[in-house]
Design a protein around this motif. Structure first.
Motif, PDB file in Angstrom:
ATOM      1  N   ASN A  35       0.805  -1.232   0.000  1.00 42.49           N
ATOM      2  CA  ASN A  35       0.000   0.000   0.000  1.00 42.49           C
ATOM      3  C   ASN A  35       0.833   1.274   0.000  1.00 42.49           C
ATOM      4  O   ASN A  35       0.268   2.360  -0.186  1.00 42.49           O
ATOM      5  N   TYR A  36       2.161   1.158   0.187  1.00 43.83           N
ATOM      6  CA  TYR A  36       3.002   2.347   0.289  1.00 43.83           C
ATOM      7  C   TYR A  36       4.174   2.246  -0.681  1.00 43.83           C
ATOM      8  O   TYR A  36       4.664   1.149  -0.993  1.00 43.83           O
ATOM      9  N   CYS A  37       4.619   3.422  -1.134  1.00 46.47           N
ATOM     10  CA  CYS A  37       5.742   3.498  -2.076  1.00 46.47           C
ATOM     11  C   CYS A  37       7.035   3.146  -1.350  1.00 46.47           C
ATOM     12  O   CYS A  37       7.264   3.567  -0.218  1.00 46.47           O
ATOM     13  N   GLU A  42       4.947   6.983   0.836  1.00 47.26           N
ATOM     14  CA  GLU A  42       3.608   7.547   0.731  1.00 47.26           C
ATOM     15  C   GLU A  42       2.663   6.496   0.155  1.00 47.26           C
ATOM     16  O   GLU A  42       3.096   5.484  -0.407  1.00 47.26           O
ATOM     17  N   ILE A  43       1.358   6.755   0.287  1.00 45.36           N
ATOM     18  CA  ILE A  43       0.375   5.811  -0.233  1.00 45.36           C
ATOM     19  C   ILE A  43       0.505   5.735  -1.754  1.00 45.36           C
ATOM     20  O   ILE A  43       0.700   6.757  -2.436  1.00 45.36           O
ATOM     21  N   ARG A  45      -0.282   5.806  -5.419  1.00 44.87           N
ATOM     22  CA  ARG A  45      -1.265   6.493  -6.263  1.00 44.87           C
ATOM     23  C   ARG A  45      -0.853   6.317  -7.713  1.00 44.87           C
ATOM     24  O   ARG A  45       0.331   6.312  -8.038  1.00 44.87           O
ATOM     25  N   ARG A  46      -1.822   6.195  -8.556  1.00 44.83           N
ATOM     26  CA  ARG A  46      -1.537   6.057  -9.978  1.00 44.83           C
ATOM     27  C   ARG A  46      -0.907   7.322 -10.549  1.00 44.83           C
ATOM     28  O   ARG A  46      -1.297   8.421 -10.147  1.00 44.83           O
ATOM     29  N   ILE A  48       1.372   3.919 -11.001  1.00 46.63           N
ATOM     30  CA  ILE A  48       2.211   3.071 -10.162  1.00 46.63           C
ATOM     31  C   ILE A  48       3.143   2.283 -11.067  1.00 46.63           C
ATOM     32  O   ILE A  48       2.725   1.736 -12.086  1.00 46.63           O
ATOM     33  N   ASN A  58       5.685   4.946  -6.606  1.00 47.77           N
ATOM     34  CA  ASN A  58       4.961   6.000  -7.310  1.00 47.77           C
ATOM     35  C   ASN A  58       5.872   6.537  -8.414  1.00 47.77           C
ATOM     36  O   ASN A  58       7.072   6.735  -8.192  1.00 47.77           O
ATOM     37  N   ASP A  95      -9.049  -2.462 -10.649  1.00 50.60           N
ATOM     38  CA  ASP A  95      -9.608  -1.966  -9.382  1.00 50.60           C
ATOM     39  C   ASP A  95     -10.503  -3.019  -8.736  1.00 50.60           C
ATOM     40  O   ASP A  95     -11.181  -3.802  -9.413  1.00 50.60           O
ATOM     41  N   GLY A 101     -12.208   2.894  -0.135  1.00 50.05           N
ATOM     42  CA  GLY A 101     -11.200   3.938   0.005  1.00 50.05           C
ATOM     43  C   GLY A 101     -11.537   4.907   1.119  1.00 50.05           C
ATOM     44  O   GLY A 101     -12.037   4.516   2.182  1.00 50.05           O
ATOM     45  N   ARG A 118      -6.849  -2.862  -2.667  1.00 53.20           N
ATOM     46  CA  ARG A 118      -7.360  -1.865  -3.596  1.00 53.20           C
ATOM     47  C   ARG A 118      -7.477  -2.434  -5.006  1.00 53.20           C
ATOM     48  O   ARG A 118      -8.321  -1.985  -5.779  1.00 53.20           O
TER      49      ARG A 118
END
Length: 306
Positions: A35-37, A42-43, A45-46, A48, A58, A95, A101, A118
């Motif tokens: 879930n984290y980079c 950090e979380i 996010r696309r 990815i 990320n 997805d 979320g 996710r």
């Protein structure tokens, strides 16, 4: 020794025993990996991306890392094998429809279930939360579960139809053995690319440096080089003894002078077949060779002379 106020110390407070080994929480480790980079923590996010060792990043964090490779960043060691943006692959993720979320936790009074993934596998439907092994194809970037690749064996991607080989399958967040195997494959792949570039460079330089040489001029020349003294003597002899004029006889009895052949000495205009009016324009004509007494001497007086 203390014990003031009626306090009674216990044995573990006075005697120091061996320290207990801290156990890593597996659930927390899986949440951090999936879930984290890996670079920015950090979380995810696309867009990815994933490296050749199967770690998730990320794309913005990778670009910032490549632009600013400072030694102060401790997390830069995790991405030391990334030399350019070509070393990472953008992932095509599916997805999870059951993942809400942060939509339902607008007030901050709701618990976020981090165990719910996710993304899911588009073939089997397994959640990508670390409980199941997932992998991606380096040629197209599609992500599948390892179970889907084993159950449905094919040499073509299940979603986009791109052909792939065994070397293109990279396990995401694999074990130490998986990482070592992927590392050896990565080094072999990069070594092959370097050897291919070195093999192409000499071919390109040969084609540029060696122009198209005709067959007659190929090889060493048989012309002997002469000394400068001999060359100067030959030039003097040529000046003193001009070459004879070449005449062309076409079988006719008329004694006309033919045109000289190619490569002969220069011919004078007086011997040419031009008209007399044209010949009189040059100083070699008989009309131009007059004594000094007959030639006129023109003198002009202008205001600039005074």
């Amino acid at each position: 020794m203390g014990c003031d106020g009626g306090t009674i110390p216990k044995r573990h407070e006075l005697v120091k025993g061996p320290k207990k080994v801290e156990k890593v929480d597996k659930d927390a480790e899986l949440v951090a990996q999936w879930n984290y980079c890996t670079l920015s923590q950090e979380i995810l996010r696309r867009p990815i991306v994933a490296c050749e060792l199967g770690r998730l990043y990320n794309k913005d964090a990778v670009i910032e890392f490549l632009l600013d490779k400072s030694s102060e960043k401790a997390l830069g060691k995790a991405a030391s094998h990334i030399k350019s943006i070509k070393n990472v692959t953008e992932l095509k993720l599916s997805d999870n429809p059951a993942w809400e979320g942060d939509k339902g936790n607008t007030k901050g009074d709701k618990h976020d279930d981090l165990q719910r993934a996710r993304f899911i596998c588009p073939v089997v439907g397994l959640e990508m939360n670390g409980r199941h092994r997932f992998c991606f194809l380096r040629c197209c970037g599609c992500v599948f579960s390892e179970r889907a690749l084993k159950e449905i064996k094919a040499e073509v991607c299940h979603t986009c139809g791109a052909a792939f080989q065994e070397d293109d399958v990279i396990v995401l967040n694999g074990t130490k053995e998986d990482v070592e195997l992927l590392k050896t494959r990565m080094e072999e792949r990069r070594l092959r690319a370097k050897l291919g570039k070195k093999a192409k460079k000499p071919k390109a330089t040969e084609s540029v440096s060696k122009p198209d040489v005709p067959e007659e001029s190929a090889g060493p020349s048989n012309v002997k080089t002469r000394k400068p003294e001999e060359a100067s003597l030959d030039s003097r002899e040529k000046k003193t003894n001009p070459a004879p004029k070449s005449t062309a006889t076409n079988g006719s009895t008329s004694g006309k002078v033919g045109k000289p052949l190619c490569g002969t000495t220069k011919r004078s205009i007086a011997d040419s077949e031009e008209s007399e009016a044209y010949k009189s324009l040059f100083t070699t004509h008989s009309s131009a060779k007059r004594p000094k007494e007959e030639t006129a001497h023109w003198v002009t007086h202008t205001s600039y002379c005074f």
